[in-house]
Design a protein around this motif. Structure first.
Motif, short mmCIF file in Angstrom:
data_model
loop_
_atom_site.label_atom_id
_atom_site.label_comp_id
_atom_site.label_asym_id
_atom_site.label_seq_id
_atom_site.Cartn_x
_atom_site.Cartn_y
_atom_site.Cartn_z
N ASP A 99 -63.88 42.89 -34.51
CA ASP A 99 -64.62 41.72 -34.99
C ASP A 99 -64.60 40.66 -33.91
O ASP A 99 -63.53 40.12 -33.59
N ARG A 100 -65.75 40.36 -33.35
CA ARG A 100 -65.83 39.40 -32.24
C ARG A 100 -66.45 38.08 -32.67
O ARG A 100 -66.81 37.25 -31.83
N ARG A 101 -66.57 37.87 -33.98
CA ARG A 101 -67.17 36.63 -34.45
C ARG A 101 -66.26 35.43 -34.16
O ARG A 101 -65.04 35.52 -34.27
N ARG A 102 -66.86 34.35 -33.81
CA ARG A 102 -66.14 33.10 -33.57
C ARG A 102 -65.78 32.48 -34.92
O ARG A 102 -66.57 32.51 -35.87
N LEU A 103 -64.60 31.93 -35.03
CA LEU A 103 -64.22 31.24 -36.25
C LEU A 103 -65.08 29.99 -36.43
O LEU A 103 -65.43 29.33 -35.46
#
Length: 426
Positions: free
Chosen positions: A249-253
């Motif tokens: 999961d490479r989504r930015r917080l």
């Protein structure tokens, strides 16, 4: 000819996300891979982010849970009558069969494979679809306790409680074999006859096969070397353990979450994932927030399917929705969760101490967390503010945190590569 792999399930996110992870690996190696899963919006978004096609199968799980809860009350698994269970099983068998058959285009090449998991009726339907077109069939489970072994008991089914006082797991697993026949055998055979297939004598063995895959980390969820047979008793399985199937999961917080994390010490995370028994979980959720505050910790609360929320408008708590848990857990002092295989693996990889209240889902993983020294299995089925505070206090001790960091580096991340190799892809 390009190899096609259809990955089939009917269940929660804990069933869908690992299949998405394997599908990504297979597609990167040049195979065609699709996932047949319930058409819940969050599953669709997950698979869209992963770049994996979704073939919707049957009713959305959240709709089904809400429907059954309205009829039976919140404790669905304990109250659902056998007749109602079989009625729903018929529907799931049929819709999963149609979805998998559609994903295969009604035919299969010599190398095509169906990989099935999830609820037993869904696995039954997927197996029949594979048989109908002559595709190879692989059965997979994400934790060991659903597979026959002398080391653990089977789960009971509505209308078929385990024999009272029986402690011999060999006897109990034979009873489970008969239970599967009673609960699902007739439903399975009825559908198979309707689509022109032969009936099956032992539905559990036929669907699980004698060589099922266990897609779980061998440290977190080991399969004992002697689990296939004991004292001359054939348990019917020769398990292949691949390691967990992890979707990066490479989504930015989100900005507000990053600001909250940056504003103080690492918080405690509280969330129960896809568990949907709202009233049964909201109480423990509120108690976990109180426990964290007693230890001077801020809290991140994940709503999840249980609809957890904040107990007040204090600035020491933040509510979040769908989030990158891999990134978030790495910044948490502890994770209070339901003990699902995926969440346990993610928290362990992140090096976050864990607390697993044993009111729902997975007492197995709660026990493993405690045995490994990386957290606490809450003692007792009914948590209180005091008991959760005590458990969280143990998880927040420096020794637990050190051990959690040590174990984080031991979790394997090659599970999808192992599985792709076993399938003969790439």
């Amino acid at each position: 000819m390009i190899m096609r792999v259809v990955l089939s399930t009917y269940g929660s996110r804990g069933d869908v996300e690992p299949l998405a992870a394997l599908a990504v690996q297979l597609r990167e190696r040049g195979a065609e891979a699709v996932v047949c899963a319930p058409p819940d919006d969050d599953f669709a978004r997950l698979l869209e982010r992963a770049g994996v096609p979704l073939v919707g199968a049957g009713q959305a799980v959240r709709e089904m849970i809400a429907e059954v809860t309205r009829k039976q009350g919140p404790n669905v698994g304990r109250r659902l009558p056998l007749e109602e269970l079989q009625l729903r099983a018929r529907r799931i068998v049929a819709t999963q069969y149609e979805a998998v058959l559609s994903a295969l285009g009604g035919s299969a090449g010599p190398d095509d494979v169906v990989v099935g998991t999830g609820l037993m009726p869904a696995a039954c339907g997927a197996r029949s679809a594979a048989d109908r077109v002559g595709a190879r069939w692989v059965s997979v489970r994400f934790q060991p306790t659903t597979l026959p072994s002398p080391h653990h008991r089977p789960y009971p089914y509505p209308g078929r409680p385990l024999p009272e006082g029986e402690t011999d797991n060999r006897v109990l697993w034979e009873y489970d074999r008969e239970t599967m026949k009673v609960v699902f055998g007739g439903v399975f055979d009825e559908h198979r006859v309707g689509v022109g297939l032969e009936t099956v004598d032992d539905v559990r063995e036929y669907v699980f096969t004698r060589q099922p895959w266990l897609a779980a980390d061998p440290l977190l969820a080991p399969w004992p070397d002697d689990a296939g047979a004991d004292a001359g008793v054939d348990f019917g399985v020769d398990v292949v353990q691949t390691g967990a199937w992890i979707l990066p999961d490479r989504r930015r917080l989100p900005e507000d979450l990053r600001a909250f994390l940056d504003a103080g010490e690492p918080p405690v995370y509280v969330g129960f994932g896809s568990m949907g028994m709202q009233q049964e979980l909201k109480g423990p959720g509120r108690l976990a927030i109180e426990a964290a505050r007693e230890h001077g910790r801020r809290v991140v609360v994940h709503a999840g399917w249980a609809g957890l929320g904040l107990s007040d408008d204090g600035d020491d708590c933040l509510a979040v929705g769908e989030i990158n848990q891999q990134a978030l857990f790495a910044r948490c002092a502890a994770v209070v969760h339901h003990g699902g295989a995926g969440t346990t693996t993610t928290a362990t990889r992140a090096g976050a101490p864990q607390v697993v209240p044993q009111v729902v889902d997975q007492p197995y993983f709660a026990a493993r967390v405690a045995e490994l020294g990386i957290g606490v299995a809450h003692d007792g089925p009914v948590p209180s503010a005091d008991s959760l505070s005590q458990a969280l206090g143990q998880a927040l001790e420096p020794g637990t945190a050190r051990r959690a960091r040590e174990v984080s580096g031991l979790i394997r991340t090659d599970g999808t590569r192992v599985a792709a190799g076993l399938l003969g892809v790439g």
